[in-house]
Scaffold this motif. Structure first.
Motif, short mmCIF file in Angstrom:
data_model
loop_
_atom_site.label_atom_id
_atom_site.label_comp_id
_atom_site.label_asym_id
_atom_site.label_seq_id
_atom_site.Cartn_x
_atom_site.Cartn_y
_atom_site.Cartn_z
N ARG A 58 0.84 -1.21 0.00
CA ARG A 58 0.00 0.00 0.00
C ARG A 58 0.87 1.25 0.00
N GLU A 89 -3.57 -2.79 -6.44
CA GLU A 89 -4.15 -2.84 -5.10
C GLU A 89 -5.29 -3.86 -5.04
N ASN A 92 -3.99 -7.45 -4.70
CA ASN A 92 -3.18 -7.79 -3.54
C ASN A 92 -3.89 -8.73 -2.56
N GLU A 93 -5.13 -8.45 -2.21
CA GLU A 93 -5.83 -9.30 -1.24
C GLU A 93 -6.12 -10.70 -1.80
N PRO A 94 -6.61 -10.82 -3.04
CA PRO A 94 -6.77 -12.19 -3.58
C PRO A 94 -5.45 -12.96 -3.59
N ARG A 95 -4.36 -12.28 -3.86
CA ARG A 95 -3.05 -12.92 -3.82
C ARG A 95 -2.71 -13.36 -2.40
N HIS A 96 -3.00 -12.50 -1.41
CA HIS A 96 -2.78 -12.88 -0.01
C HIS A 96 -3.59 -14.13 0.35
N ARG A 97 -4.82 -14.21 -0.15
CA ARG A 97 -5.67 -15.35 0.17
C ARG A 97 -5.14 -16.65 -0.42
N ARG A 115 -7.89 -18.79 5.14
CA ARG A 115 -7.17 -17.58 5.57
C ARG A 115 -8.08 -16.80 6.49
N LYS A 116 -7.55 -16.45 7.66
CA LYS A 116 -8.30 -15.69 8.66
C LYS A 116 -9.63 -16.34 8.99
N TYR A 120 -11.75 -20.51 1.54
CA TYR A 120 -12.01 -20.00 0.20
C TYR A 120 -12.09 -21.12 -0.83
#
Length: 144
Positions: A58, A89, A92-97, A115-116, A120
């Motif tokens: 970010r 941006e 990024n979150e789908p990649r983190h998942r 994840r968390k 998924y």
């Protein structure tokens, strides 16, 4: 996820896609850092050292946007660059998942990707789409 077997012998096509996503996003991050180095107008090692110190992504995006506005001073180009950074941006979150998930296989054989606290699942089409989106951003960022 109490009754799962932790293994890594997932289907080859899934492993390949996860590897491609990992590699492509790493290339994307490198290109962002290279963009910052260029905008700073610093020698390679000095500029990349500065860019490497900017984290999380970010902040890297924000710095690239700010430097671009200062160095380029072209509203149309800034708008296009901002759209490109927005795409990064959004990825990024789908990649983190994918990268930061716990992958496992319960006795039922269905693949889990948690994840968390949320499962998924593993959907080949979703992985393929993410890979293609990341590749598209890499190609577009290379042109800037």
């Amino acid at each position: 996820m109490q009754n799962v077997e932790f293994r890594d012998d997932f289907p080859d096509d899934i492993l390949k896609l996860v590897g491609q996503i990992t590699i492509s996003f790493g290339q994307l991050e490198y290109l962002l850092k290279l963009t910052i180095k260029r905008l700073l107008r610093k020698p390679f090692h000095e500029g990349m050292g500065i860019a490497d110190s900017i984290w999380p992504i970010r902040n890297l995006l924000r710095e690239a946007e700010n430097l671009f506005a200062i160095r380029v001073m072209d509203q149309d180009a800034e708008t296009e660059f901002r759209k490109l950074l927005d795409r990064v941006e959004a990825l990024n979150e789908p990649r983190h998942r994918i990268i930061h998930a716990v992958w496992a296989m319960p006795p039922s054989g269905a693949l889990l990707r948690v994840r968390k606290g949320k499962n998924y699942g593993v959907k080949k089409g979703e992985l393929q789409s993410l890979r293609l989106e990341i590749r598209g951003v890499v190609r577009d960022l290379e042109r800037f």
